[in-house]
Design a protein around this motif. Structure first.
Motif, short mmCIF file in Angstrom:
data_model
loop_
_atom_site.label_atom_id
_atom_site.label_comp_id
_atom_site.label_asym_id
_atom_site.label_seq_id
_atom_site.Cartn_x
_atom_site.Cartn_y
_atom_site.Cartn_z
N GLN A 14 0.85 -1.19 0.00
CA GLN A 14 0.00 0.00 0.00
C GLN A 14 0.88 1.24 0.00
N CYS A 15 0.52 2.22 -0.82
CA CYS A 15 1.19 3.51 -0.81
C CYS A 15 0.43 4.43 0.14
N GLN A 16 1.15 5.21 0.91
CA GLN A 16 0.48 6.10 1.86
C GLN A 16 -0.33 7.19 1.17
N PHE A 17 -0.10 7.41 -0.12
CA PHE A 17 -0.85 8.42 -0.87
C PHE A 17 -1.89 7.82 -1.81
N GLY A 18 -2.00 6.48 -1.82
CA GLY A 18 -2.96 5.81 -2.68
C GLY A 18 -4.22 5.44 -1.93
N THR A 19 -5.21 4.97 -2.67
CA THR A 19 -6.49 4.61 -2.06
C THR A 19 -6.74 3.11 -1.99
N THR A 20 -5.99 2.31 -2.76
CA THR A 20 -6.17 0.86 -2.75
C THR A 20 -4.82 0.15 -2.74
N PRO A 21 -4.75 -1.05 -2.18
CA PRO A 21 -3.50 -1.81 -2.20
C PRO A 21 -3.29 -2.47 -3.56
N ASP A 22 -2.09 -2.97 -3.78
CA ASP A 22 -1.76 -3.72 -4.99
C ASP A 22 -0.87 -4.89 -4.59
N THR A 23 -0.79 -5.88 -5.45
CA THR A 23 -0.07 -7.12 -5.18
C THR A 23 1.30 -7.12 -5.85
N LEU A 24 2.32 -7.48 -5.08
CA LEU A 24 3.70 -7.50 -5.56
C LEU A 24 3.95 -8.68 -6.50
N LYS A 25 4.64 -8.42 -7.61
CA LYS A 25 5.08 -9.47 -8.53
C LYS A 25 6.60 -9.51 -8.49
N VAL A 26 7.16 -10.71 -8.46
CA VAL A 26 8.61 -10.88 -8.52
C VAL A 26 8.98 -11.12 -9.97
N THR A 75 11.46 2.76 -7.29
CA THR A 75 12.82 3.14 -7.67
C THR A 75 13.86 2.51 -6.75
N GLU A 76 13.47 2.19 -5.51
CA GLU A 76 14.38 1.51 -4.59
C GLU A 76 13.61 0.96 -3.40
N TRP A 77 14.22 -0.02 -2.72
CA TRP A 77 13.70 -0.60 -1.49
C TRP A 77 14.64 -0.28 -0.35
N SER A 78 14.09 -0.12 0.85
CA SER A 78 14.91 0.04 2.05
C SER A 78 14.44 -0.98 3.08
N GLY A 79 15.29 -1.24 4.07
CA GLY A 79 14.92 -2.16 5.14
C GLY A 79 15.01 -3.62 4.75
N TYR A 80 15.76 -3.95 3.72
CA TYR A 80 15.92 -5.35 3.31
C TYR A 80 16.99 -6.01 4.19
N SER A 98 10.10 -3.84 5.20
CA SER A 98 10.79 -3.14 4.11
C SER A 98 9.83 -2.12 3.50
N LYS A 99 10.40 -1.07 2.92
CA LYS A 99 9.58 -0.02 2.30
C LYS A 99 10.16 0.32 0.93
N LYS A 107 10.40 8.94 -0.69
CA LYS A 107 11.11 7.87 0.01
C LYS A 107 10.18 7.12 0.97
N ASP A 108 10.24 5.79 0.88
CA ASP A 108 9.54 4.88 1.79
C ASP A 108 8.03 5.11 1.87
N CYS A 109 7.41 5.51 0.77
CA CYS A 109 5.96 5.77 0.79
C CYS A 109 5.15 4.48 0.61
N ILE A 110 5.77 3.40 0.14
CA ILE A 110 5.06 2.14 -0.09
C ILE A 110 5.48 1.15 0.99
N SER A 111 4.50 0.61 1.68
CA SER A 111 4.79 -0.37 2.73
C SER A 111 4.10 -1.70 2.43
N ILE A 112 4.51 -2.72 3.15
CA ILE A 112 3.98 -4.07 2.96
C ILE A 112 2.92 -4.33 4.02
N ILE A 113 1.72 -4.65 3.58
CA ILE A 113 0.62 -4.94 4.49
C ILE A 113 0.65 -6.41 4.91
#
Length: 156
Positions: A14-26, A75-80, A98-99, A107-113
């Protein structure tokens, strides 16, 4: 890393500025699986999973862009976890805290729910299960019948 879950394909973000979550793809590797009995769907996510790495590539409306549709780009991940690296892609495993950074949200606006991991008991787990405890946790199934063919019809 004590007791933090690793992130896998299918994690809910989930992005702190978005309204809905999305699913991560590897998209960076097809070799390393975590907590996946058949090794078919829970690919390990790493800090190299950047770019358009979500199912819909959108977190709904973006509050930073005056409620226009979000176009999610990492653009990047932190907390890995820097003590566990998968090669290729030479990526460090992502953890539940991780964010991700987006050029619009910052920076770090997307978090893992949710990490995407789901427990999948195997036959040996069921054989070792405490019968009394299981009768309280799941009263529908009689764990003492775990050796019968009927028991495995339901996917156990």
């Amino acid at each position: 890393m004590s007791l933090k879950e690793k992130v896998v394909q299918g994690a809910l973000c989930q992005c702190q500025f978005g309204t809905t979550p999305d699913t991560l793809k590897v998209l960076t590797q097809q070799k390393f699986f975590i907590n996946d009995l058949n090794g078919s769907s829970k690919l390990a996510a790493t800090h190299k999973d950047i770019g358009s790495t979500f199912e819909k590539n959108s977190f709904g409306s973006c509050k930073k862009k005056l409620n226009t549709p979000c176009v999610a780009v990492v653009t990047e991940w932190s907390g890995y976890y820097e003590k566990e690296k998968y090669s290729p892609p030479d990526g460090y495993v992502l953890l539940e805290d991780s964010k991700a950074t987006c050029p619009i949200g910052g920076k770090d606006c997307i978090s893992i729910i949710k990490t995407g991991q789901i427990g999948e008991p195997s036959k040996s787990n069921i054989k070792k299960a405490d019968e009394e405890l299981q009768s309280h946790v799941n009263p529908v199934i009689n764990i003492s019948q775990h050796d019968t063919q009927e028991f495995y019809k339901f996917g156990f």
